[in-house]
Design a protein around this motif. Structure first.
Motif, PDB file in Angstrom:
ATOM      1  N   MET B  90      -6.242   0.287   3.413  1.00 37.90           N
ATOM      2  CA  MET B  90      -6.039  -1.060   3.949  1.00 37.90           C
ATOM      3  C   MET B  90      -6.059  -2.091   2.829  1.00 37.90           C
ATOM      4  N   MET B  91      -6.974  -1.907   1.872  1.00 34.30           N
ATOM      5  CA  MET B  91      -7.095  -2.883   0.793  1.00 34.30           C
ATOM      6  C   MET B  91      -5.829  -2.904  -0.052  1.00 34.30           C
ATOM      7  N   SER B  92      -5.230  -1.728  -0.281  1.00 33.38           N
ATOM      8  CA  SER B  92      -4.045  -1.730  -1.130  1.00 33.38           C
ATOM      9  C   SER B  92      -2.823  -2.264  -0.384  1.00 33.38           C
ATOM     10  N   ASN B  93      -2.925  -2.424   0.944  1.00 31.19           N
ATOM     11  CA  ASN B  93      -1.814  -2.997   1.706  1.00 31.19           C
ATOM     12  C   ASN B  93      -2.064  -4.436   2.120  1.00 31.19           C
ATOM     13  N   SER B  94      -3.165  -5.016   1.669  1.00 30.66           N
ATOM     14  CA  SER B  94      -3.484  -6.375   2.102  1.00 30.66           C
ATOM     15  C   SER B  94      -3.295  -7.349   0.946  1.00 30.66           C
ATOM     16  N   GLU B  95      -2.881  -8.561   1.300  1.00 28.52           N
ATOM     17  CA  GLU B  95      -2.709  -9.575   0.254  1.00 28.52           C
ATOM     18  C   GLU B  95      -3.984 -10.359  -0.005  1.00 28.52           C
ATOM     19  N   GLU B  96      -4.997 -10.141   0.841  1.00 30.29           N
ATOM     20  CA  GLU B  96      -6.205 -10.951   0.693  1.00 30.29           C
ATOM     21  C   GLU B  96      -7.107 -10.434  -0.411  1.00 30.29           C
ATOM     22  N   ALA B 235     -14.600 -12.938   5.679  1.00 33.45           N
ATOM     23  CA  ALA B 235     -14.358 -11.858   4.734  1.00 33.45           C
ATOM     24  C   ALA B 235     -12.884 -11.475   4.755  1.00 33.45           C
ATOM     25  N   PRO B 236     -12.367 -10.883   3.652  1.00 36.24           N
ATOM     26  CA  PRO B 236     -11.005 -10.353   3.708  1.00 36.24           C
ATOM     27  C   PRO B 236     -10.906  -9.315   4.831  1.00 36.24           C
ATOM     28  N   THR B 237      -9.763  -9.258   5.514  1.00 37.74           N
ATOM     29  CA  THR B 237      -9.677  -8.423   6.719  1.00 37.74           C
ATOM     30  C   THR B 237     -10.028  -6.948   6.479  1.00 37.74           C
ATOM     31  N   PRO B 238      -9.587  -6.304   5.383  1.00 41.88           N
ATOM     32  CA  PRO B 238      -9.993  -4.906   5.198  1.00 41.88           C
ATOM     33  C   PRO B 238     -11.499  -4.750   5.096  1.00 41.88           C
ATOM     34  N   ILE B 239     -12.156  -5.739   4.446  1.00 45.88           N
ATOM     35  CA  ILE B 239     -13.618  -5.677   4.328  1.00 45.88           C
ATOM     36  C   ILE B 239     -14.251  -5.864   5.702  1.00 45.88           C
ATOM     37  N   LEU B 334     -11.163   4.994  14.738  1.00 46.78           N
ATOM     38  CA  LEU B 334      -9.704   4.961  14.848  1.00 46.78           C
ATOM     39  C   LEU B 334      -9.234   3.678  15.507  1.00 46.78           C
ATOM     40  N   MET B 335      -9.845   3.327  16.649  1.00 46.54           N
ATOM     41  CA  MET B 335      -9.322   2.168  17.373  1.00 46.54           C
ATOM     42  C   MET B 335      -9.632   0.868  16.646  1.00 46.54           C
ATOM     43  N   ASN B 336     -10.817   0.794  16.008  1.00 47.06           N
ATOM     44  CA  ASN B 336     -11.173  -0.434  15.317  1.00 47.06           C
ATOM     45  C   ASN B 336     -10.334  -0.627  14.051  1.00 47.06           C
ATOM     46  N   LEU B 337     -10.213   0.426  13.245  1.00 45.59           N
ATOM     47  CA  LEU B 337      -9.425   0.306  12.012  1.00 45.59           C
ATOM     48  C   LEU B 337      -7.965   0.026  12.339  1.00 45.59           C
ATOM     49  N   GLY B 338      -7.443   0.680  13.385  1.00 40.41           N
ATOM     50  CA  GLY B 338      -6.057   0.432  13.784  1.00 40.41           C
ATOM     51  C   GLY B 338      -5.832  -1.017  14.161  1.00 40.41           C
ATOM     52  N   ALA B 339      -6.765  -1.574  14.970  1.00 38.60           N
ATOM     53  CA  ALA B 339      -6.607  -2.963  15.393  1.00 38.60           C
ATOM     54  C   ALA B 339      -6.644  -3.905  14.193  1.00 38.60           C
ATOM     55  N   PHE B 340      -7.562  -3.659  13.254  1.00 39.96           N
ATOM     56  CA  PHE B 340      -7.656  -4.554  12.089  1.00 39.96           C
ATOM     57  C   PHE B 340      -6.424  -4.439  11.203  1.00 39.96           C
ATOM     58  N   MET B 341      -5.892  -3.219  11.061  1.00 46.55           N
ATOM     59  CA  MET B 341      -4.707  -3.059  10.222  1.00 46.55           C
ATOM     60  C   MET B 341      -3.521  -3.803  10.826  1.00 46.55           C
ATOM     61  N   ALA B 342      -3.387  -3.778  12.156  1.00 47.50           N
ATOM     62  CA  ALA B 342      -2.310  -4.525  12.804  1.00 47.50           C
ATOM     63  C   ALA B 342      -2.450  -6.016  12.524  1.00 47.50           C
ATOM     64  N   ILE B 343      -3.704  -6.506  12.516  1.00 53.14           N
ATOM     65  CA  ILE B 343      -3.929  -7.929  12.232  1.00 53.14           C
ATOM     66  C   ILE B 343      -3.503  -8.258  10.810  1.00 53.14           C
ATOM     67  N   ILE B 344      -3.808  -7.353   9.872  1.00 54.14           N
ATOM     68  CA  ILE B 344      -3.409  -7.599   8.476  1.00 54.14           C
ATOM     69  C   ILE B 344      -1.902  -7.805   8.410  1.00 54.14           C
ATOM     70  N   TYR B 345      -1.155  -6.998   9.154  1.00 58.19           N
ATOM     71  CA  TYR B 345       0.302  -7.099   9.078  1.00 58.19           C
ATOM     72  C   TYR B 345       0.791  -8.382   9.732  1.00 58.19           C
ATOM     73  N   ALA B 447       2.880   2.371   9.787  1.00 52.68           N
ATOM     74  CA  ALA B 447       2.622   3.803   9.869  1.00 52.68           C
ATOM     75  C   ALA B 447       1.128   4.066  10.042  1.00 52.68           C
ATOM     76  N   PHE B 448       0.297   3.270   9.345  1.00 56.90           N
ATOM     77  CA  PHE B 448      -1.159   3.439   9.447  1.00 56.90           C
ATOM     78  C   PHE B 448      -1.627   3.183  10.875  1.00 56.90           C
ATOM     79  N   VAL B 449      -1.137   2.057  11.465  1.00 56.89           N
ATOM     80  CA  VAL B 449      -1.575   1.721  12.826  1.00 56.89           C
ATOM     81  C   VAL B 449      -1.106   2.799  13.801  1.00 56.89           C
ATOM     82  N   ALA B 450       0.146   3.254  13.608  1.00 57.55           N
ATOM     83  CA  ALA B 450       0.664   4.278  14.511  1.00 57.55           C
ATOM     84  C   ALA B 450      -0.137   5.569  14.372  1.00 57.55           C
ATOM     85  N   SER B 451      -0.543   5.884  13.129  1.00 52.68           N
ATOM     86  CA  SER B 451      -1.288   7.129  12.951  1.00 52.68           C
ATOM     87  C   SER B 451      -2.713   6.998  13.452  1.00 52.68           C
TER      88      SER B 451
END
Lengths: 167, 477
Positions: B90-96, B235-239, B334-345, B447-451
Motif C-alpha cells: 500500500m505504501m509503495s502505491n500511495s502518494e502520501e 496519518a497517511p492512509t497506508p499507516i 482482508l476487508m479492512n485493508l481492501g477498504a483502505f486501499m480503495a480509499i487511497i485510489y 488489483a489489490f482491492v480485488a484480490s
C-alpha cells in the motif's frame, strides 16, 4: 518509638510534597523546573531508605542531574517565560476537578485498606553486583531488546527534525 | 554463567527482523544505497521470516521465563508478516508517503513487527511493557511523518500524550501487582492473587484494571479509544490501515496470553469484565460512526466497534474462543485493508469526505464493486466472509451462555449496517455533478482491492481451510 529512618522518611515526604506543590502552582516555569529537582531528589532519598544504593545514585544522575537540567535548558530557550499568560497553573473546568479528585479519593481509600505482604529490610550490601548479574542473566532479553527501541526513537527524532528544517 | 546464545535457534524470525531493523536504520549511511530496490528487499525478508515461522514446531519457554514460543505465537507472527507485507504494498502505491524516507519507514515497520512478536510471545510483565513500547513509539513516528497533512503533528502529539498516559497507568497497576504477589510472570501473578484475602478485594480489581489499561489502549477499547479517530484521520492512509489492524491484533493476542493461565474463579470475574468492555466498545464505536462525514474517521470508529466484536471471543476465556478470534482476524484484515486501499485510489490530496465519492461506480466499476464486497463483509451480510466470522463469534458466546453480550452484539451488527450502506449509496446511487477528474492511481491498486474481495467471497461460501488454520492455534503446544 520513632527511629532515625522514620524521621528521614517524613523529611523526604515533606520535601517531595512541598516541591511538587511548587511545581504545579508556580507562575514561573523556570521555578517549576527547579522545584522538580527537589522532587526527584526526594525520591532518591526513598531509594536510600529502602536499601537501593545503586538506584538512588542513578536517580540523582539521570533524573535530577540529566533530565531536569535538560528541562531547565529547554525552559530557558522558550520566549517570555516570566509572563503569566504563558505560565502553567490552569483550571480545566469542574469535571476535571471531580475526575482528578475522585481518582485521588479512590486511590487513598483502596491503598489504605490494603494489607501488603511486606518483608523486613535485610542488609544485602552493595546492590550493584546483583543488578549487573540479573541484567545479563534473567533479564537479558528485555535488556537487549530495549536497545532497538532507543535506536528507533533516535532515528525518528532525527527524521522529524530534519524534515522540519527542509520545509 | 549460562550461555543464552543457543536459545536464538528457537527464534530465527525474531533474529531476522532484528537484523532487518539494523540494516534499514544503519544502511542509509552507505553512499548511493538509495538506488537499491529496498521495497523488494523488505518483502523478501518478510517472506523468509514467514517461512521460518511456518517451519517451527513445539513449545519452548526461553530466556528465563521471558517468552513462550508455541503454535499460538507462530501463527500470529505469520499474520503480522502478512499485514506488514500488505502495508508495504500500500505504501509503495500511495502518494502520501515520502519516498525519500523509505528506509526509515521500513525500519520503523520492522521495529513495530518485532514489538508485536514479543507481545504475542511474552509471559512476563517486563517483556510485555517492552513489546508494547516497541509498537507504540514507532507508531507515533509513522503518524507524525505525513508531509501532506498539517494536522498530522497535532494528531501525533495527541497520540503520544494518550499513549504515555496509558503506559503510566499500566505501569502503576503493574507495580501494585508486583507489590501484592512479588512476581512478574503471568503464572506467578495469577497464583499469587488466588489467596482468599486478595481475591475480590478492591486492590485486586484496581491493580488488574490499571494493568489492562495499557493493553486496552493498543486495542483502542473503551475508555482508551479517544486517540483513534484523530490519529487515524491525520496519518497517511497506508499507516492508518496498518494501525487499524496490526497493533489491535497484537493487543488481543497479548490479552489472551495474559488470561491463559487464570484460575477458574478468576476467569469467571475477568470474563464478565471483558464482556462489559466489549459491549461498551462496540456500542460506542458504532453509534459514533453513524454521524461521520469523513471516510477515514468512519473506518476508525468501525475499527473500534470491531475491536469490541473481537473482545467477545476473548471474554469466553477458552480454547474455542481463542480459535474463533484467530478465525475472524484474517477476514478482518482482508476487508479492512481492501477498504483502505480503495480509499487511497479514490481520494485526491487530503480530501476524504464521503460526499466527494458521488457516482464513482460509473467511473471505476470494478473498484467500487470490490469495495462494496469489503463493506458488506464488514457489516456482516450473509454471502460474505464477515458474516461467517461473526456467526462463529456469536456461537462461542451463546455456548458460554453470555446472552446479554450476544444480544448487544446483534443489535450492533444491525446498527453498523446503516453507515456501511450509506457509503455505498453515495458511490452507487447518487448522481455525480462534478466534472470529470483524472485518477492518478496505478492499476495495481485496483488489483489489490480485488484480490482482497475475491477471498472474502470465497471464504464466505467455503470457510473450511480458514477453520483448519485456526484450529492449529493452541496455547503451549
Amino acid at each position: 518509638m520513632i527511629g532515625i529512618p522514620e524521621i528521614f522518611f517524613y523529611i523526604f515526604c515533606a520535601l517531595i510534597f512541598g516541591s511538587s506543590l511548587l511545581v504545579v502552582f508556580s507562575y514561573n516555569l523556570l521555578r517549576s523546573a527547579f522545584a522538580l529537582f527537589f522532587v526527584l531528589f526526594g525520591i532518591a532519598g526513598f531509594y536510600v531508605l529502602l536499601g537501593g544504593d545503586f538506584l538512588a545514585v542513578i536517580q540523582i544522575m539521570v533524573y535530577a542531574g540529566g533530565i531536569n537540567i535538560l528541562l531547565i535548558f529547554g525552559t530557558m530557550m522558550t520566549g517570555s517565560i516570566s509572563q503569566p499568560e504563558t505560565s502553567n497553573p490552569s483550571f480545566q473546568g469542574i469535571l476535571t476537578l471531580i475526575g482528578g479528585g475522585g481518582l485521588l479519593l479512590i486511590l487513598l481509600i483502596i491503598l489504605n485498606h490494603t494489607t501488603w505482604p511486606s518483608q523486613s529490610l535485610i542488609d544485602h550490601g552493595p546492590t550493584t553486583k546483583q543488578i549487573g548479574q540479573l541484567l545479563l542473566r534473567n533479564y537479558i532479553l528485555p535488556f537487549e531488546v530495549i536497545s532497538f527501541l532507543l535506536v528507533a526513537a533516535m532515528v525518528g527524532a532525527i527524521v522529524l527534525i530534519n524534515k522540519g528544517e527542509r520545509s | 554463567m549460562v550461555n543464552t546464545l543457543p536459545y536464538l535457534n528457537f527464534i530465527p524470525a525474531y533474529v531476522l527482523i532484528g537484523i532487518s531493523i539494523l540494516i534499514f536504520f544503519v544502511g542509509k549511511a552507505v553512499p548511493k544505497i538509495s538506488r537499491l530496490p529496498v521495497t523488494v528487499f523488505f518483502i523478501f525478508i518478510l517472506c523468509i521470516a514467514f517461512m521460518m515461522e511456518g517451519a517451527g514446531s513445539g513449545s519452548q519457554v526461553l530466556f528465563f521465563n521471558m517468552i513462550q514460543i508455541d503454535s499460538f505465537s507462530r501463527l500470529y507472527n505469520q499474520l503480522f508478516f502478512l499485514v506488514i507485507l500488505s502495508t508495504v504494498l500500500m505504501m509503495s502505491n500511495s502518494e502520501e508517503i515520502d519516498s525519500d524516507l523509505r528506509w526509515e519507514n521500513y525500519g520503523l515497520l520492522s521495529t513495530i513487527c518485532l514489538g508485536m512478536m514479543f507481545m504475542v510471545s511474552s509471559k512476563h510483565l517486563l517483556m510485555t511493557v517492552v513489546g508494547i513500547e516497541l509498537v507504540s513509539l514507532p507508531s507515533y513516528l509513522l503518524v507524525a511523518m505525513n508531509k501532506k497533512n498539517p494536522a498530522s503533528k497535532e494528531a501525533a502529539l495527541k497520540y503520544v500524550l494518550f499513549g504515555s498516559f496509558a503506559t503510566g497507568i499500566m505501569l502503576y497497576g503493574m507495580s501494585f501487582l508486583f507489590g501484592l504477589t512479588g512476581s512478574l510472570t503471568f503464572e506467578g501473578l495469577w497464583n499469587g492473587l488466588s489467596g482468599y484475602h486478595i481475591l475480590g478485594s478492591p486492590i485486586y480489581f484496581l491493580a488488574i484494571f490499571m494493568t489492562l489499561g495499557g493493553i486496552a489502549f493498543k486495542i483502542s477499547a473503551v475508555p482508551f479509544h479517544f486517540w483513534t479517530p484523530d490519529a487515524y484521520q491525520a496519518a497517511p492512509t497506508p499507516i492508518t490501515a496498518f494501525l487499524s489492524c496490526a497493533p489491535k491484533v497484537a493487543g488481543l493476542a497479548l490479552l489472551m496470553r495474559f488470561f491463559a493461565v487464570l484460575l477458574p474463579e478468576q476467569s469467571e470475574q475477568m470474563g464478565v469484565f471483558i464482556s462489559i468492555v466489549a459491549m461498551l466498545t462496540m456500542t460506542l464505536g458504532n453509534f459514533a460512526a453513524l454521524k461521520q462525514t469523513d471516510i477515514k474517521r468512519l473506518l476508525a470508529y468501525s475499527s473500534i466497534s470491531h475491536a469490541g466484536f473481537l473482545l467477545m471471543g476473548v471474554a469466553v476465556m477458552n480454547d474455542a474462543g481463542r480459535q474463533v478470534v484467530f478465525f475472524y482476524i484474517p477476514i478482518y484484515l482482508l476487508m479492512n485493508l481492501g477498504a483502505f486501499m480503495a480509499i487511497i485510489y479514490l481520494s485526491k490530496g487530503t480530501n476524504f469526505q464521503i460526499d466527494s465519492y458521488k457516482g464513482m461506480i460509473y467511473k471505476k466499476p470494478l473498484l467500487v464493486v470490490s469495495l462494496a464486497v469489503c463493506m458488506f463483509s464488514l457489516a456482516g451480510i450473509p454471502p460474505f466472509a464477515g458474516f461467517i466470522g461473526k456467526l462463529y463469534l456469536f456461537k462461542v458466546v451463546i455456548e458460554k451462555e453470555m446472552f446479554l453480550l450476544a444480544i448487544v452484539a446483534g443489535i450492533n451488527s444491525v446498527v453498523s449496517l446503516y453507515y456501511y450502506v450509506y457509503v455505498l449509496k453515495v458511490m452507487i446511487i447518487d448522481k455525480d455533478i462534478t466534472p470529470e477528474i483524472e485518477f492518478k492511481g496505478k492499476p495495481a491498486t485496483i488489483a489489490f482491492v480485488a484480490s482482497c474481495a475475491v477471498p472474502l467471497v470465497f471464504f464466505g461460501i467455503y470457510w473450511v481451510p480458514l477453520l483448519d488454520w485456526a484450529s492449529k492455534v493452541v496455547l503451549f503446544q
